[in-house]
Design a protein around this motif. Sequence first.
Motif, PDB file in Angstrom:
ATOM      1  N   LYS B  34       0.834  -1.193   0.000  1.00  0.00           N
ATOM      2  CA  LYS B  34       0.000   0.000   0.000  1.00  0.00           C
ATOM      3  C   LYS B  34       0.876   1.253   0.000  1.00  0.00           C
ATOM      4  O   LYS B  34       1.881   1.338   0.715  1.00  0.00           O
ATOM      5  N   LEU B  35       0.509   2.216  -0.830  1.00  0.00           N
ATOM      6  CA  LEU B  35       1.216   3.500  -0.841  1.00  0.00           C
ATOM      7  C   LEU B  35       0.539   4.436   0.147  1.00  0.00           C
ATOM      8  O   LEU B  35      -0.628   4.248   0.487  1.00  0.00           O
ATOM      9  N   PRO B  36       1.260   5.439   0.615  1.00  0.00           N
ATOM     10  CA  PRO B  36       0.617   6.428   1.485  1.00  0.00           C
ATOM     11  C   PRO B  36      -0.542   7.091   0.732  1.00  0.00           C
ATOM     12  O   PRO B  36      -0.522   7.185  -0.489  1.00  0.00           O
ATOM     13  N   SER B  37      -1.550   7.513   1.485  1.00  0.00           N
ATOM     14  CA  SER B  37      -2.674   8.190   0.841  1.00  0.00           C
ATOM     15  C   SER B  37      -2.206   9.526   0.285  1.00  0.00           C
ATOM     16  O   SER B  37      -1.141  10.026   0.650  1.00  0.00           O
ATOM     17  N   VAL B  38      -3.005  10.064  -0.611  1.00  0.00           N
ATOM     18  CA  VAL B  38      -2.668  11.353  -1.213  1.00  0.00           C
ATOM     19  C   VAL B  38      -2.398  12.396  -0.140  1.00  0.00           C
ATOM     20  O   VAL B  38      -1.393  13.113  -0.186  1.00  0.00           O
ATOM     21  N   ARG B  39      -3.293  12.455   0.858  1.00  0.00           N
ATOM     22  CA  ARG B  39      -3.128  13.483   1.901  1.00  0.00           C
ATOM     23  C   ARG B  39      -1.885  13.236   2.737  1.00  0.00           C
ATOM     24  O   ARG B  39      -1.143  14.154   3.046  1.00  0.00           O
ATOM     25  N   GLU B  40      -1.664  11.974   3.099  1.00  0.00           N
ATOM     26  CA  GLU B  40      -0.467  11.637   3.880  1.00  0.00           C
ATOM     27  C   GLU B  40       0.803  12.078   3.158  1.00  0.00           C
ATOM     28  O   GLU B  40       1.651  12.767   3.717  1.00  0.00           O
ATOM     29  N   LEU B  41       0.889  11.645   1.904  1.00  0.00           N
ATOM     30  CA  LEU B  41       2.105  11.955   1.159  1.00  0.00           C
ATOM     31  C   LEU B  41       2.263  13.468   0.978  1.00  0.00           C
ATOM     32  O   LEU B  41       3.375  14.003   1.068  1.00  0.00           O
ATOM     33  N   ALA B  42       1.137  14.146   0.767  1.00  0.00           N
ATOM     34  CA  ALA B  42       1.199  15.603   0.624  1.00  0.00           C
ATOM     35  C   ALA B  42       1.785  16.230   1.877  1.00  0.00           C
ATOM     36  O   ALA B  42       2.622  17.139   1.805  1.00  0.00           O
TER      37      ALA B  42
END
Lengths: 137, 137, 137, 137
Positions: B34-42
Amino acid sequence: MFTIDSKNNFPIYKQIINSVKESIIKGMILPGDKLPSVRELAKLLTTNPNTVSKAYNELERMHIIETLRGKGTFVAIDYIPKIEAGNMLKLKDEIKKVLMDAHYMGLKKDDINGIFNELYDELLNDKDTNITKEDTV
Amino acid sequence: MFTIDSKNNFPIYKQIINSVKESIIKGMILPGDKLPSVRELAKLLTTNPNTVSKAYNELERMHIIETLRGKGTFVAIDYIPKIEAGNMLKLKDEIKKVLMDAHYMGLKKDDINGIFNELYDELLNDKDTNITKEDTV
Amino acid sequence: MFTIDSKNNFPIYKQIINSVKESIIKGMILPGDKLPSVRELAKLLTTNPNTVSKAYNELERMHIIETLRGKGTFVAIDYIPKIEAGNMLKLKDEIKKVLMDAHYMGLKKDDINGIFNELYDELLNDKDTNITKEDTV
Amino acid sequence: MFTIDSKNNFPIYKQIINSVKESIIKGMILPGDKLPSVRELAKLLTTNPNTVSKAYNELERMHIIETLRGKGTFVAIDYIPKIEAGNMLKLKDEIKKVLMDAHYMGLKKDDINGIFNELYDELLNDKDTNITKEDTV
DNA sequence: GTGGTCTAGACCACA
DNA sequence: GTGGTCTAGACCACT
């Protein structure tokens, strides 16, 4: 001799820069040779003189070409390669990107090496030293 | 793990794309992870969620990652490399550009080969097959 | 004696002006001395006579040289320095620019002073008065 | 803060460059500060955005300012002065020109020194080291 | 909103 | 003839 591809989304002035570099590296134009004038090249490429001018200015900043006031633009006769740290990092970044792209296209090490060698020979062949002083002798 | 450089003139969303690709290629994240969510990565990258979203969208279009509605974003488990003529031309253009840059930095064929191999090993080493046969099994 | 650099982006006619001024200041040519003719100098510098002519005209306008019809061009024997407000502003602007450039090159006050003195001595040494009282005598 | 003089025959974009440099050197804008946007500054100076853009581009090439994609232009926080041989020659040429001009205006060594010190204090005072790392601590 | 690219067309300084 | 500067105005990519 100099070509641009209007479909390519790469900026025109950068295409001109690469085209000039390629012509010089391949020996199609030699150190001291006159480049087409800004207006001439603009006509040839059916682009705007300002765009050509921008390309020439960047090439001059790289010391690849030289401008003689009122006379025109010429291939530099005394280009001295130098490696700045920043440039080296950029080069490595670009190579990394190329390798990743190639990998995702399914190319193996040998495939990439093959393309690399093919392009290298096409560009430089055994003229590898044609920008150092010894060779101008 | 994922890094960007805001001063780099390369677009941030493309830097994210490359960073994700690099992590996958190096095996730091595996197919199915799983990749980090958009918000997490942002947040991690202190950048705009739209920028991360743009990167994820493009990665999905390349079939490198997959989004499962409501579950998140994952590394694709069935990536199949394919070579399109257009991509091949672009790749060659990039390599040509790299070779010309290297030449103007005074690097010889061996120097370039050295950098090439160094980066190749750093990225792929003998994991050359980790996206093809082994992975599709 | 007179030198120009065609690669220098400073206009050639201004380079000639400065070269003539420098020769006069250094005492290499004295008040009353004959300067080479326009054609001679053009040949020497392998440049266009019009360019030399332009330089001579401007030097004459500054009263630094004098043309005697049919006889030639000579270093003025009665140069009287004068400070115009406009020139003073220009001078200060140039000095300011020099100081900013030096600062961005990392030079400290002492460094700049050192260069300043070095060049001053090279040019004028203790001949500081050679265009004023002594010359007008 | 930023000023240009339309009567000055010095190119506008170079005036902008000098104006920005001066503001930074005087500490009116600090490392990391945002510069006015290209369009803003163009309006302020009643000039064309392209002209401002050209100035900003050159300042960025000098590493004096930095562009963050889509965010704006900022004063560089890590300017590292470096002396290139070419720049040193240019600096000396400029100083030589200044000294000759001053000489022909009848200024003596002390006069020039006076102006030099006056301008130096106005610009840099005892902030002589404000671009080195020690000072940012 | 930001800067980057490009065009069309003008004027200028220089050789 | 050469390149350099500037304007007005357009469109685009990026954040």
